[in-house]
Design an enzyme around this catalytic site. Structure first.
Site, PDB file in Angstrom:
ATOM      1  CB  SER A  14       7.162  -3.640  23.724  1.00 12.13           C
ATOM      2  OG  SER A  14       6.339  -3.486  22.599  1.00 12.13           O
ATOM      3  CG  ASN A  15       2.940  -6.570  21.368  1.00 14.33           C
ATOM      4  OD1 ASN A  15       1.859  -6.295  21.865  1.00 14.33           O
ATOM      5  ND2 ASN A  15       3.434  -5.908  20.326  1.00 14.33           N
ATOM      6  NE  ARG A  92      13.247 -14.899   8.219  1.00  9.80           N
ATOM      7  CZ  ARG A  92      13.866 -14.590   7.081  1.00  9.80           C
ATOM      8  NH1 ARG A  92      14.236 -13.340   6.845  1.00  9.80           N
ATOM      9  NH2 ARG A  92      14.121 -15.501   6.179  1.00  9.80           N
ATOM     10  CG  ASN A 108       1.074 -12.362  13.674  1.00  3.82           C
ATOM     11  OD1 ASN A 108       2.128 -12.059  14.235  1.00  3.82           O
ATOM     12  ND2 ASN A 108       0.669 -11.744  12.567  1.00  3.82           N
ATOM     13  CG  HIS A 110      -0.625  -7.230  10.768  1.00  6.10           C
ATOM     14  ND1 HIS A 110       0.652  -7.338  10.245  1.00  6.10           N
ATOM     15  CD2 HIS A 110      -1.298  -6.391   9.959  1.00  6.10           C
ATOM     16  CE1 HIS A 110       0.733  -6.576   9.160  1.00  6.10           C
ATOM     17  NE2 HIS A 110      -0.441  -5.995   8.961  1.00  6.10           N
ATOM     18  CD  GLU A 144      -4.606 -15.153   1.965  1.00  7.44           C
ATOM     19  OE1 GLU A 144      -4.779 -14.138   1.292  1.00  7.44           O
ATOM     20  OE2 GLU A 144      -5.518 -15.951   2.260  1.00  7.44           O
ATOM     21  CG  LEU A 145       2.097 -12.019   5.292  1.00  7.51           C
ATOM     22  CD1 LEU A 145       3.006 -12.598   6.363  1.00  7.51           C
ATOM     23  CD2 LEU A 145       2.876 -11.135   4.333  1.00  7.51           C
ATOM     24  CG  ASP A 146       0.383 -10.032   8.121  1.00  7.99           C
ATOM     25  OD1 ASP A 146       0.773 -10.620   9.139  1.00  7.99           O
ATOM     26  OD2 ASP A 146       1.093  -9.242   7.479  1.00  7.99           O
TER      27      ASP A 146
HETATM   28  C1  GAR Z   1       4.339  -4.552  16.883  1.00  8.27           C
HETATM   29  O1  GAR Z   1       3.775  -3.322  16.541  1.00  8.27           O
HETATM   30  C2  GAR Z   1       3.668  -5.676  16.121  1.00  8.27           C
HETATM   31  O2  GAR Z   1       2.293  -5.470  15.927  1.00  8.27           O
HETATM   32  C3  GAR Z   1       4.399  -5.616  14.818  1.00  8.27           C
HETATM   33  O3  GAR Z   1       5.733  -5.385  15.154  1.00  8.27           O
HETATM   34  C4  GAR Z   1       5.784  -4.644  16.375  1.00  8.27           C
HETATM   35  C5  GAR Z   1       6.673  -5.399  17.321  1.00  8.27           C
HETATM   36  O4  GAR Z   1       6.901  -4.677  18.487  1.00  8.27           O
HETATM   37  N1  GAR Z   1       4.240  -6.855  14.089  1.00  8.27           N
HETATM   38  C6  GAR Z   1       4.234  -6.934  12.774  1.00  8.27           C
HETATM   39  O5  GAR Z   1       4.388  -5.974  12.044  1.00  8.27           O
HETATM   40  C7  GAR Z   1       4.019  -8.326  12.227  1.00  8.27           C
HETATM   41  N2  GAR Z   1       3.643  -8.298  10.845  1.00  8.27           N
HETATM   42  P1  GAR Z   1       7.446  -5.404  19.784  1.00  8.27           P
HETATM   43  O6  GAR Z   1       8.695  -6.195  19.361  1.00  8.27           O
HETATM   44  O7  GAR Z   1       7.824  -4.282  20.695  1.00  8.27           O
HETATM   45  O8  GAR Z   1       6.372  -6.288  20.327  1.00  8.27           O
END
Ligand code: GAR
Length: 210
Positions: A14-15, A92, A108, A110, A144-146
């Site tokens: 969706s993003n 990933r 990214n 988060h 570093e992750l996130d």
């Molecule tokens: C979103 O909420 C994004 O922030 C999160 O996954 C979802 C994906 O939704 N990302 C993470 O957790 C990354 N660590 P989407 O596929 O509908 O965009």
């Protein structure tokens, strides 16, 4: 200069859809050249195809190691010669070599107010910690992750009685605003990174209170 964007997804996307739609509606100096998913069944791939965007499935399970997947992924991405690579729900962990290859052009999102709650289950962890606010963070990716320089954040209340899904939905609605905005700023050359801090050159607010 016209910018090519490659978006990586793992699922719904969706993003990614929000970015594609705002790019077209607002006439950004950019094209979403490809959407790449690490899961062949990622729902977002169909949206990309329907919008005439190259849609690539690269199954991480078909690769013997994380390094092998990372290098196959880079090879796919680099076919499109992108100025910007956007992780949009890409679930990933990427190695330091991969991240280094795209340094300064890898974003990214988060679903937490980083540096709080890196990793998984962010919404549940925020509720269990008794947080009164939660949100999302768009940031440049570092090994570093996130972690990494913060481009924009959104903040929403955590309401009494919220469960994980209710909070995730409230945050996701703000993600669909801040991620397209951050990507637009990038392709317009409106972001400057200095000393680990990201500045918006027009002085636009880098915080959305949702
Ligand atoms: C979103 O909420 C994004 O922030 C999160 O996954 C979802 C994906 O939704 N990302 C993470 O957790 C990354 N660590 P989407 O596929 O509908 O965009």
């Amino acid at each position: 200069m016209h910018q090519r964007i490659v978006i990586l997804i793992s699922g719904r996307g969706s993003n990614m859809q929000a970015i594609v739609q705002r790019c077209a509606a607002e006439g950004w100096p950019a094209t979403v050249a490809a959407v790449i998913a690490n899961r062949p069944d990622a729902a977002g791939l169909a949206f990309a195809r329907e919008h005439g965007i190259s849609a690539v499935a690269l199954d991480h399970r078909a690769h013997a190691s994380r390094e092998a997947f990372d290098s196959a992924l880079s090879a796919q991405i680099d076919r499109f010669d992108p100025h910007l690579v956007v992780l949009a729900g890409f679930m990933r962990i990427l190695g330091a070599d991969f991240v280094g290859h795209y340094a300064g052009r890898l974003l990214n999102i988060h679903p937490s107010l980083l540096p709080a709650f890196p990793g998984l289950h962010t919404h549940q962890r925020a509720i269990e910690a008794g947080c009164k606010a939660a949100g999302a963070t768009v940031h440049f990716v570092t090994p570093e992750l996130d972690h990494g320089p913060i481009v924009m954040q959104s903040v929403v209340p955590v309401l009494p009685g919220d469960d994980e899904d209710a909070l995730a939905d409230r945050i996701l609605a703000t993600e669909h605003v801040i991620y397209p905005l951050a990507v637009r700023w990038f392709v317009q050359g409106k972001l400057r990174l200095a000393g680990g801090i990201v500045y918006q050159l027009d002085g636009a607010a880098q915080l959305l209170i949702g």
